[in-house]
Design a protein around this motif. Structure first.
Motif, short mmCIF file in Angstrom:
data_model
loop_
_atom_site.label_atom_id
_atom_site.label_comp_id
_atom_site.label_asym_id
_atom_site.label_seq_id
_atom_site.Cartn_x
_atom_site.Cartn_y
_atom_site.Cartn_z
N ASP A 60 1.75 3.11 3.18
CA ASP A 60 0.95 4.28 2.80
C ASP A 60 1.83 5.48 2.44
O ASP A 60 1.43 6.63 2.60
CB ASP A 60 -0.08 4.66 3.87
CG ASP A 60 -1.31 5.30 3.25
OD1 ASP A 60 -1.37 5.42 2.01
OD2 ASP A 60 -2.22 5.69 4.00
N HIS A 99 1.72 5.00 -2.73
CA HIS A 99 1.20 5.84 -3.81
C HIS A 99 2.36 6.50 -4.52
O HIS A 99 3.02 7.36 -3.94
CB HIS A 99 0.26 6.92 -3.25
CG HIS A 99 -0.85 6.37 -2.41
ND1 HIS A 99 -2.05 5.94 -2.94
CD2 HIS A 99 -0.95 6.17 -1.07
CE1 HIS A 99 -2.84 5.50 -1.96
NE2 HIS A 99 -2.20 5.62 -0.81
N HIS A 147 0.86 -1.20 0.00
CA HIS A 147 0.00 0.00 0.00
C HIS A 147 0.88 1.23 0.00
O HIS A 147 1.42 1.64 1.03
CB HIS A 147 -0.94 0.02 1.22
CG HIS A 147 -1.88 1.20 1.22
ND1 HIS A 147 -3.21 1.07 1.55
CD2 HIS A 147 -1.69 2.51 0.92
CE1 HIS A 147 -3.80 2.27 1.45
NE2 HIS A 147 -2.89 3.15 1.09
N LYS A 171 -9.55 1.16 -6.15
CA LYS A 171 -9.49 1.67 -4.77
C LYS A 171 -10.75 2.47 -4.47
O LYS A 171 -11.05 3.44 -5.18
CB LYS A 171 -8.25 2.55 -4.61
CG LYS A 171 -8.12 3.20 -3.23
CD LYS A 171 -7.86 2.18 -2.14
CE LYS A 171 -7.59 2.86 -0.80
NZ LYS A 171 -6.39 3.70 -0.79
ZN LIG Z 1 -3.14 5.20 0.95
#
Ligand SMILES: [Zn+2]
Length: 358
Positions: free
Chosen positions: A278, A52, A50, A146
């Motif tokens: 994240d 980005h 996870h 998502k």
């Molecule tokens: Zn995220």
């Protein structure tokens, strides 16, 4: 030229010889191969399940492909050789097979309710447009969509689900019909219950999980990506909400404080857990080792954390590890990470797509 690696190979823990021919692993000896590592512990390349690449620090969309390359290189140089991008406002399919870039499993843009997510990041749609938006984002990604399952509702002054149960179920159905798996952002008790029952494939964060829902996830095989690093920032979120949304602030703190025991309960119930930092937005890239140590601190044994960051995650995402015909991604450590997980902070050798990175 073929490469040769010898060492204690995980997960089975046998001392073995491995040859890397192009981007493939073989246990069949290859003549004249160059030995690049001898000794130590050889682990299939780590996975950040996870993060980005399309969101720069400060929660703004990136401005170009080079920025995605730079962020990916930070992870790669920490031994993270496969990434699941859990939502990107900037498409970068050009990097899918690029040498030097970790393997990618990408979601398209986040699908969120209007004004119920970070500004400029997701596509924001009303309930009757969710399924169509999911279908479109499944095409933009590679195997994942998502959903933002809950977010602060400023009218309510607390976390609240983005949509009702029927809309969520239709969203998951649309993802599956398009050949994608559905990952959902959720912090709240109410949101995660709707999403698990809607049949999502992975719960991201999942701070609102109860023991009953954990059992339901174990039954269904629903994965959990806890993002411990993110949850540790809930104090900052609460601080900035204080005064205006006190109930929300208190709620976030309570969710944060109980979370390590929730994650341990999920592990003990047999929920598949994966390592996700994240990174992107408010968290720096390159922190997979820290995330692993936080999971270990929560009570998950070192070997299980390693599996969650390596071979099990690779299998989950379709990137086979150190098996005959597997992908030529590996990391070598001096000491046994099953004995002392802290060694994952210092990889001695990194090989990605059959090429030596370090
Ligand atoms: Zn995220």
């Amino acid at each position: 030229m073929a490469l040769h690696v010898r060492g204690t190979v995980l997960p089975d823990g046998e001392v073995r010889d491995i040859w890397l021919v192009g981007d493939r692993v073989t246990f069949e000896p290859v003549a004249d191969a160059e030995t690049i590592s001898d000794g130590g512990f050889v682990v299939p390349g780590l996975v950040d399940a996870h993060c980005h690449l399309g969101i720069a620090y400060g929660a703004k969309p990136i401005q170009g492909l080079d920025q995605a390359r730079e962020l990916a290189a930070i992870d790669r140089d920490a031994g993270v050789l496969a990434l699941r991008d859990a939502g990107s406002p900037y498409p970068y399919p050009e990097l899918d097979d690029e040498p030097g870039v970790p393997r990618l499993a990408r979601a398209g843009r986040h699908v969120a309710a209007p004004r119920r997510y970070l500004r400029d990041i997701g596509v924001e749609v009303a309930a009757d447009e969710v399924a169509a938006a999911v279908t479109a984002q499944a095409k933009a990604g590679t195997g994942w969509v998502k959903l933002v399952g809950d977010w602060i509702d400023r009218g309510v002054g607390d976390l609240a689900p983005s949509w009702d149960a029927a809309t969520m179920a239709a969203a998951v159905e649309a993802a599956h019909a398009a050949g994608a798996r559905a990952a959902v952002h959720t912090f709240s008790e109410e949101g995660v219950e709707i999403m698990v029952k809607a049949g999502v494939d992975s719960v991201e964060h999942g701070t609102g999980l109860t023991l009953d829902l954990i059992d339901e996830m174990a039954r269904r095989g629903t994965a959990l990506v806890p993002t411990m690093i993110n949850i540790r920032t809930f104090g900052n979120i609460a601080d900035s909400a204080r005064g205006k949304f006190d109930g929300y602030a208190d709620h976030m703190i309570a969710l944060r404080d109980r979370f390590p025991s929730v994650v341990l309960a999920a592990h003990e119930a047999g929920v598949p857990i994966f390592v996700g930092t994240d990174a992107g937005g408010g968290i720096r890239h390159g922190l997979a080792a820290d995330e692993m140590l936080y999971l270990h601190e929560a009570g998950i044994p070192a070997e299980a954390v390693l599996a969650a960051a390596s071979w099990k995650a690779r299998e989950w995402l379709g990137f086979p590890g150190l098996v005959e015909g597997g992908l030529a991604d590996l990391v070598v450590y001096d000491a046994d990470p099953r004995v002392d997980l802290r060694v994952v902070k210092a990889p001695r050798r990194i090989v990605l797509r059959g090429a030596v990175i370090r």
